[in-house]
Scaffold this active site. Structure first.
Site, mmCIF file in Angstrom:
data_model
loop_
_atom_site.group_PDB
_atom_site.id
_atom_site.type_symbol
_atom_site.label_atom_id
_atom_site.label_comp_id
_atom_site.label_asym_id
_atom_site.label_seq_id
_atom_site.Cartn_x
_atom_site.Cartn_y
_atom_site.Cartn_z
ATOM 1 N N LYS A 49 0.822 -1.154 -0.081
ATOM 2 C CA LYS A 49 -0.116 -0.056 -0.046
ATOM 3 C C LYS A 49 0.830 1.179 -0.026
ATOM 4 O O LYS A 49 0.468 2.301 -0.698
ATOM 5 C CB LYS A 49 -0.910 0.042 1.396
ATOM 6 C CG LYS A 49 -2.211 -1.235 1.113
ATOM 7 C CD LYS A 49 -2.782 -1.311 2.316
ATOM 8 C CE LYS A 49 -3.665 -2.506 2.244
ATOM 9 N NZ LYS A 49 -4.454 -2.921 3.447
ATOM 10 N N GLN A 93 -5.491 -2.266 9.573
ATOM 11 C CA GLN A 93 -4.986 -3.408 8.663
ATOM 12 C C GLN A 93 -5.458 -4.729 9.535
ATOM 13 O O GLN A 93 -5.272 -4.705 10.943
ATOM 14 C CB GLN A 93 -3.484 -3.438 8.536
ATOM 15 C CG GLN A 93 -2.933 -4.610 7.845
ATOM 16 C CD GLN A 93 -3.431 -4.358 6.498
ATOM 17 O OE1 GLN A 93 -3.504 -3.459 5.709
ATOM 18 N NE2 GLN A 93 -3.710 -5.810 5.773
ATOM 19 N N ASP A 116 -11.753 1.842 3.509
ATOM 20 C CA ASP A 116 -11.942 0.318 3.238
ATOM 21 C C ASP A 116 -13.583 0.319 3.387
ATOM 22 O O ASP A 116 -14.021 -0.847 2.944
ATOM 23 C CB ASP A 116 -11.350 -0.513 4.386
ATOM 24 C CG ASP A 116 -10.059 -1.039 4.232
ATOM 25 O OD1 ASP A 116 -9.703 -1.022 3.053
ATOM 26 O OD2 ASP A 116 -9.306 -1.389 5.210
#
Ligand code: NDP
Length: 280
Positions: A49, A93, A116
């Protein structure tokens, strides 16, 4: 013989556009990644990322915590990131260590920074057909079908895997695109009978090469979301690529399939959050 869906090339067309757009901005978008512990796979995903962000001009800050950190400490930092005007997107994460309540942590992220698309609010918006920020993997899979000019309307789409992160939002997106959708899971009876009726088959179960030629219809379009390691520690998907290849019309490989689209959609969502392009 199937056409291979080149996820890496499709992702590059998206990220090139993002890069162009960002090159004209004075203040660059910023993404904060909350990373707890030292999970090997998570470290690799986060590195990916950071690298992808760098390529397009999105600054990616990693906020690291030790494995033993308390939920309260992580929530405090998320609150600070929520009110930091320089931060446009925040992700946590996953997986988190076992002592964490994942939903509690994720739902602390401000909905406008939830790139997300995992908060209850954003999940609810998607399910009511008015999405704000949508989860990246399902969004990437839908983008992949669009890029390959796949007609979705009226098709029978079968999704195998019903997680909140992949299978369920994807089934909702396919329904919104007018497919007739069947959502399967580990308790589904006669899975083979169902998958072999699919015009579009999308598999997200995390079982290396589970789907073989007897699970697929002649000429079907297959997206393989799964990422596992086989007995030789080689990356593999949920679909036995070589076994189905001659039977299907299109198939996404692993690696270089849905994975790069997931990262591209994260960058897309971050830019969207930066621009405040979130329909009310
Ligand atoms: P989860 O473990 O959360 O969910 C797996 C789902 O698959 C569950 O719904 C489970 O059913 C179902 N399932 C498991 N085994 C079978 C089976 N034999 N037959 C039918 N259904 C089955 O996984 P995720 O959704 O998070 O991820 C799925 C895969 O996708 C993983 O390999 C993951 O690494 C990968 N992934 C890839 C991404 C990418 O960018 N390419 C991004 C995210 C994930 P039940 O609900 O009944 O338990």
């Amino acid at each position: 013989m199937a056409q291979i869906i080149k996820g890496d090339e499709i992702a590059k067309t998206i990220t090139d556009k993002i890069k162009d757009e960002i090159s004209n901005l004075d203040v660059k978008p910023k993404l904060a990644v909350v990373l707890v512990g030292e999970d090997f796979a998570s470290e690799a995903y986060v590195r990916g990322k950071v690298k992808a962000g760098k390529r397009v001009g999105i600054e990616v800050d990693i906020v690291r915590f030790e494995q033993e950190v308390s939920e309260e400490k992580v929530i405090d930092v998320i609150k600070q990131l929520n009110s930091d005007e320089k931060v446009d997107g925040i992700i946590v994460q996953l997986p988190l260590p076992e002592h964490f309540d994942v939903a509690k942590i994720v739902n602390e992220i401000s909905v406008e920074k939830d790139v997300d698309g995992f908060t209850y609010y954003n999940a609810g918006r998607l399910f009511r057909g008015n999405p704000l920020l949508s989860p990246c993997t399902p969004q990437g899979a839908m983008y992949m079908l669009e890029a390959m000019n796949v007609e979705i309307s009226g098709k029978h789409a079968v999704v195998v895997g019903r997680s909140n992160l992949v299978g369920q939002p994807l089934a909702r997106m396919l329904t919104a695109a007018d497919a007739t959708v069947t959502l399967c899971h580990s308790k589904t009876k006669n899975l083979k009978n169902i998958t072999s009726q699919a015009d579009i088959l999308i598999v997200a179960i995390g079982q290396s090469r589970y789907i073989t030629a007897d699970y697929v219809k002649e000429g079907a379009i297959i997206l393989d979301v799964g990422i596992s390691r086989d007995e030789h520690n080689k990356l593999s998907g949920d679909v036995d690529f070589d076994n189905v290849f001659d039977k299907v019309s299109m198939i996404s490989p692993v690696p270089k399939g849905v994975g790069p689209l997931t990262v591209a959609m994260l960058l897309h969502n971050t830019l969207k959050a930066y621009k405040g392009e979130l329909c009310g």
